[in-house]
Design an enzyme around this catalytic site. Sequence first.
Site, PDB file in Angstrom:
ATOM      1  N   HIS A  88      44.796   4.899  -1.342  1.00  0.00           N
ATOM      2  CA  HIS A  88      46.162   5.129  -0.840  1.00  0.00           C
ATOM      3  C   HIS A  88      47.223   4.275  -1.524  1.00  0.00           C
ATOM      4  CE1 HIS A  88      44.542   7.861   2.001  1.00  0.00           C
ATOM      5  NE2 HIS A  88      44.273   7.018   2.985  1.00  0.00           N
TER       6      HIS A  88
ATOM      7  N   GLU B 262      45.121  15.578   6.081  1.00  0.00           N
ATOM      8  CA  GLU B 262      45.983  15.073   5.012  1.00  0.00           C
ATOM      9  C   GLU B 262      45.963  16.052   3.837  1.00  0.00           C
ATOM     10  OE1 GLU B 262      44.659  10.849   4.315  1.00  0.00           O
ATOM     11  OE2 GLU B 262      43.368  11.436   5.990  1.00  0.00           O
TER      12      GLU B 262
ATOM     13  N   HIS C 177      49.924  10.491   6.550  1.00  0.00           N
ATOM     14  CA  HIS C 177      48.658  10.064   7.163  1.00  0.00           C
ATOM     15  C   HIS C 177      48.774   9.942   8.685  1.00  0.00           C
ATOM     16  CE1 HIS C 177      44.719   8.389   7.430  1.00  0.00           C
ATOM     17  NE2 HIS C 177      44.637   8.002   6.166  1.00  0.00           N
TER      18      HIS C 177
ATOM     19  N   ARG D 212      41.074   8.110  -2.634  1.00  0.00           N
ATOM     20  CA  ARG D 212      40.369   7.091  -3.412  1.00  0.00           C
ATOM     21  C   ARG D 212      40.330   7.402  -4.905  1.00  0.00           C
ATOM     22  NH1 ARG D 212      38.234   7.859   1.508  1.00  0.00           N
ATOM     23  NH2 ARG D 212      37.822   5.991   2.764  1.00  0.00           N
TER      24      ARG D 212
END
Length: 344
Positions: free
Chosen positions: A109, A309, A178, A84
């Site tokens: 993303h 991630e 992801h 973010r």
Amino acid sequence: MTTVRREAFGRMPPEEGGGEVEKFVLQSDSVRVEILSFGCIIATLETKDRDGQFSDIVLGFDTLEGYTRKHPFFGAVVGRVANRIAHGRFSLDGKEYQLFINNGPNSLHGGAKGFDKVLWSPQVLPNGVRFFRLSPDGEEGYPGDLKVWVTYTLTGRELAINYQAQTSKTTPISLTNHSYFNLAGQGSRDVYDHEISIEADSYLPVDDTKIPTGEVAAVQGTGFDLRQPVELGKHLQKFHLDGFDHNFCLHQGQDRRLVARVFHPPTGRTMEVHTTQPGIQFYTGNNLDGSLKGKGAATYPKHSALCLETQNWPDAVNKPHFPNVLLHPGEEYNHTTWLVFNTA
């Protein structure tokens, strides 16, 4: 020996410019992985349990249509900036940039059409596949022509993902994959019986929109202390946590290091995550709600998978004390993450 096979997987819808989507099958004695030229998506990842039986341990879809519709980034490479950015805004060299807002008040993303939603150009390698794309200046509001290469290579039990990029103007960049993992096999109900450890002494507390507050908090004495393995379900209960969606701060340095390990006692499957990145976002699939029909008509309820991630810290472009997220002309962005699969 790794074998590499390429085959057709589908065509992009006409409104997306058509275009052939290919699937690349990488196979060793102990791992089989299928990767799409759309979004560099890991669509299938099969590993052995302690009895030598293969199971697919990542969430996803059987057809291209599943991936071209809205979904929570299953298996995809996300960018230009993973995670973010507060209010989708940042300033560079006195100029303000506004990105697309797609996650509450924030940009997530890469925006409306990030790297996960585009076709990449593939090149087959002896033990893998390399994808390339040019992200043009201004795409999704980001500055600079950005050349990006994502390379997947499979060697025995180890899947390596290397990310390289070069830019014509200074730009923030943070790339990750992801994938959603369930070591019991995709379609299994939850990951509560998974044991997890993360090599991090600190983590980033977030506000109610999941943006880091700026504090770098010690994990010691909190539910975020995962330095010793914990059984996930019991740990969430013990600390009254709804799940994780947090960045864990890794020891800084450009060298490969072991940063996380997942073990599934019933099957014996283990997965180690090694990386050169400064952070790892641990996410427990809190927003999965069973509404998506996945592979083999499986449904994916809340907590039915976990993500690890590897990336830069969220909102680093707005937080000068976070690790540097800017790539300048003449420099190269170059990070690698290795997933190592074993049985115990």
